[in-house]
Scaffold this motif. Sequence first.
Motif, PDB file in Angstrom:
ATOM      1  N   ILE A 207       0.864  -1.174  -0.112  1.00 48.67           N
ATOM      2  CA  ILE A 207      -0.055   0.074  -0.048  1.00 48.67           C
ATOM      3  C   ILE A 207       0.798   1.559   0.005  1.00 48.67           C
ATOM      4  O   ILE A 207       0.737   2.336  -0.651  1.00 48.67           O
ATOM      5  CB  ILE A 207      -0.955  -0.046   1.243  1.00 48.67           C
ATOM      6  CG1 ILE A 207      -1.885  -1.027   1.000  1.00 48.67           C
ATOM      7  CG2 ILE A 207      -1.749   1.456   1.416  1.00 48.67           C
ATOM      8  CD1 ILE A 207      -2.856  -1.419   2.346  1.00 48.67           C
ATOM      9  N   HIS A 208       1.812   1.325   0.805  1.00 52.51           N
ATOM     10  CA  HIS A 208       2.713   2.493   0.925  1.00 52.51           C
ATOM     11  C   HIS A 208       3.428   2.627  -0.543  1.00 52.51           C
ATOM     12  O   HIS A 208       3.908   3.688  -0.864  1.00 52.51           O
ATOM     13  CB  HIS A 208       3.791   2.237   2.145  1.00 52.51           C
ATOM     14  CG  HIS A 208       3.264   2.619   3.266  1.00 52.51           C
ATOM     15  ND1 HIS A 208       3.372   3.940   3.689  1.00 52.51           N
ATOM     16  CD2 HIS A 208       2.506   2.051   4.212  1.00 52.51           C
ATOM     17  CE1 HIS A 208       2.928   3.994   4.827  1.00 52.51           C
ATOM     18  NE2 HIS A 208       2.406   2.891   5.177  1.00 52.51           N
ATOM     19  N   ALA A 209       3.798   1.368  -1.143  1.00 56.89           N
ATOM     20  CA  ALA A 209       4.597   1.599  -2.447  1.00 56.89           C
ATOM     21  C   ALA A 209       3.555   2.353  -3.626  1.00 56.89           C
ATOM     22  O   ALA A 209       4.246   3.038  -4.410  1.00 56.89           O
ATOM     23  CB  ALA A 209       4.887   0.353  -2.905  1.00 56.89           C
ATOM     24  N   ARG A 210       2.390   2.145  -3.325  1.00 54.24           N
ATOM     25  CA  ARG A 210       1.264   2.385  -4.401  1.00 54.24           C
ATOM     26  C   ARG A 210       0.747   3.962  -3.840  1.00 54.24           C
ATOM     27  O   ARG A 210       0.695   4.672  -4.889  1.00 54.24           O
ATOM     28  CB  ARG A 210       0.118   1.501  -4.345  1.00 54.24           C
ATOM     29  CG  ARG A 210      -1.026   1.894  -5.465  1.00 54.24           C
ATOM     30  CD  ARG A 210      -2.112   1.014  -5.470  1.00 54.24           C
ATOM     31  NE  ARG A 210      -1.974  -0.450  -5.474  1.00 54.24           N
ATOM     32  CZ  ARG A 210      -2.913  -1.252  -5.573  1.00 54.24           C
ATOM     33  NH1 ARG A 210      -4.012  -0.987  -5.379  1.00 54.24           N
ATOM     34  NH2 ARG A 210      -2.369  -2.629  -5.497  1.00 54.24           N
ATOM     35  N   TYR A 211       1.096   4.433  -2.628  1.00 50.33           N
ATOM     36  CA  TYR A 211       0.462   5.526  -2.499  1.00 50.33           C
ATOM     37  C   TYR A 211       1.449   6.357  -1.585  1.00 50.33           C
ATOM     38  O   TYR A 211       2.120   5.569  -0.507  1.00 50.33           O
ATOM     39  CB  TYR A 211      -1.013   5.425  -1.648  1.00 50.33           C
ATOM     40  CG  TYR A 211      -1.978   4.814  -2.361  1.00 50.33           C
ATOM     41  CD1 TYR A 211      -2.778   6.078  -3.163  1.00 50.33           C
ATOM     42  CD2 TYR A 211      -2.306   3.682  -2.423  1.00 50.33           C
ATOM     43  CE1 TYR A 211      -3.976   5.269  -4.068  1.00 50.33           C
ATOM     44  CE2 TYR A 211      -3.592   3.142  -3.349  1.00 50.33           C
ATOM     45  CZ  TYR A 211      -4.027   4.097  -3.926  1.00 50.33           C
ATOM     46  OH  TYR A 211      -5.421   3.461  -4.612  1.00 50.33           O
ATOM     47  N   ASP A 212       1.808   7.239  -1.509  1.00 47.18           N
ATOM     48  CA  ASP A 212       2.647   8.360  -0.806  1.00 47.18           C
ATOM     49  C   ASP A 212       2.135   9.013   0.162  1.00 47.18           C
ATOM     50  O   ASP A 212       1.620  10.048   0.147  1.00 47.18           O
ATOM     51  CB  ASP A 212       3.630   9.061  -1.697  1.00 47.18           C
ATOM     52  CG  ASP A 212       4.686   9.862  -1.124  1.00 47.18           C
ATOM     53  OD1 ASP A 212       4.765   9.659   0.136  1.00 47.18           O
ATOM     54  OD2 ASP A 212       5.536  10.657  -1.833  1.00 47.18           O
ATOM     55  N   GLU A 213       2.608   8.414   1.422  1.00 49.30           N
ATOM     56  CA  GLU A 213       1.792   9.208   2.863  1.00 49.30           C
ATOM     57  C   GLU A 213       2.391  10.315   3.151  1.00 49.30           C
ATOM     58  O   GLU A 213       1.713  11.215   3.851  1.00 49.30           O
ATOM     59  CB  GLU A 213       1.867   8.256   3.933  1.00 49.30           C
ATOM     60  CG  GLU A 213       3.080   7.898   4.551  1.00 49.30           C
ATOM     61  CD  GLU A 213       3.210   7.293   5.751  1.00 49.30           C
ATOM     62  OE1 GLU A 213       2.129   7.104   6.281  1.00 49.30           O
ATOM     63  OE2 GLU A 213       4.362   6.516   6.186  1.00 49.30           O
ATOM     64  N   THR A 214       3.446  10.731   2.362  1.00 49.23           N
ATOM     65  CA  THR A 214       3.955  12.166   2.601  1.00 49.23           C
ATOM     66  C   THR A 214       3.511  13.084   1.798  1.00 49.23           C
ATOM     67  O   THR A 214       3.522  14.267   1.801  1.00 49.23           O
ATOM     68  CB  THR A 214       5.347  12.160   2.291  1.00 49.23           C
ATOM     69  OG1 THR A 214       5.807  11.880   0.934  1.00 49.23           O
ATOM     70  CG2 THR A 214       6.172  11.085   3.246  1.00 49.23           C
ATOM     71  N   LEU A 215       2.515  12.736   0.950  1.00 49.88           N
ATOM     72  CA  LEU A 215       1.859  13.902   0.125  1.00 49.88           C
ATOM     73  C   LEU A 215       0.252  13.816   0.816  1.00 49.88           C
ATOM     74  O   LEU A 215      -0.376  12.583   0.776  1.00 49.88           O
ATOM     75  CB  LEU A 215       1.753  13.471  -1.292  1.00 49.88           C
ATOM     76  CG  LEU A 215       2.819  13.046  -2.004  1.00 49.88           C
ATOM     77  CD1 LEU A 215       2.687  12.764  -3.321  1.00 49.88           C
ATOM     78  CD2 LEU A 215       3.613  14.641  -2.114  1.00 49.88           C
TER      79      LEU A 215
END
Length: 455
Positions: A350-358
């Motif tokens: 999930i983290h590879a697909r979506y960037d939680e820093t954005l």
Amino acid sequence: MLRDKMRWTAYSDLLEDEYRQCLQEGLQVEPLLEEIRRIQTLSDGSLREEEARSLLARLEVAPVRSDFPYEEPEDYESIQSTLRPTAHKIWPVDADHFTDRIAGAWYGRTVGCVLGIPVEGWPRSKITGYLKASGQYPITEYLHSTQDPALRAQFDIHEEDPTTPYDRTRVCWRECLDAYPNDDDLNYTVLALKLLERYGHNFTSADVAETWLLGIPAFHACTAERVAIRNLMTGILPPQTGRRRNPYREWIGAQIRADFFGYIAPGNPAAAAAMAYRDGVVSHTKNGVYGEMFIAAWLSLCYVEGLTMLQRVQNALEQIPPRSRLSEAISEVCASYVSGVSFQSVVDGIHARYDETLQFDWCLTIPNAMLVTACVLWHDDYDAAVTAAVLSGFDTDCNGATVGSLFGLSHGRHSIPSRWHKAFPPVIHTSVHGYHALTFSDAIERTRNLILLES
């Protein structure tokens, strides 16, 4: 200070997120990117805002790419036309356990929310790093700040929070609290209670909007909900309130409003999802609304004994369009669970697909719904599930609350270790007018009084 809190309202501030949202929906907006960049170079003022408003209107009506592979209707009848006949099944439930399950849901949601609030907005590497460095890993209690100067500097630890939208001035570390704090994840659950008590089960989206305007301060609403309130105050009515100049229409706000509709529709996921839809379209569209429908249906099915949690998830998915991005994403999580993929591998994916820093990715419905699903499927006790939600990053308090609610409703209040709910007086504090201090016992009884039983 006031300007700092007036987020999510200026048209020029919405352009970048609107562009990204349009790309998510498969809209052909790439030719407008240079126009966005030009407007962003303009000085603050009426010209900049008027040009931004005009461009937002153009972005909203951009055509869909011919190769977009998803089918994501917005109106209720069109959504229903995509569903299987089994979506309307009503499942048998045991009313003898309603009170314990409802108690588990309210306590589970409240505890999970409070556990995740202090690290909301932190990337998971910072969460884990700080908890390990401060001796709080693995999580066994509400999170504390530290007085170690080196750690405070390294992790930017502080107690004051003047920018919070909930009229509290301190970060919700354990030592800063003497009661359950005000938070949107609890406000909206209580607001739904008020909605049902005032308008009944056949409430409309207009009733939802009226409840918001009468019930909560505008500054206590965030992102899509704040945009919807702005739209309402200019005379726009639902469902246009969720569509107009609203780049946050697929963010997590509707999903965190789902719970009460599941609480009062035991074994009736279609009814829970229908109420969630009428609530969701006030501020959201497409997958933003589907997220609320999915969670409400899942909670409804948590009353049904004899179903595994995986079966509850799969049956809840029957309430949303099967060719939607959300349905595809949750189905992927389920497939990983069945095939024996590790929880950590799923979270990493999930983290590879979506960037939680954005912030755009961090607040989207889809990655957060995926994390909620994984936390509940892979963990069979309350502590493991809610702490996993916090440690996994993204929207920690929202996900902690939803995971806690699902687990608590499934297993009852006795499944939640007493150290969590004995830490504070049994009172939920909210922004909701007339419901500012609601005891748990009152919330449980009033929820039970509103249960919708259909045969």
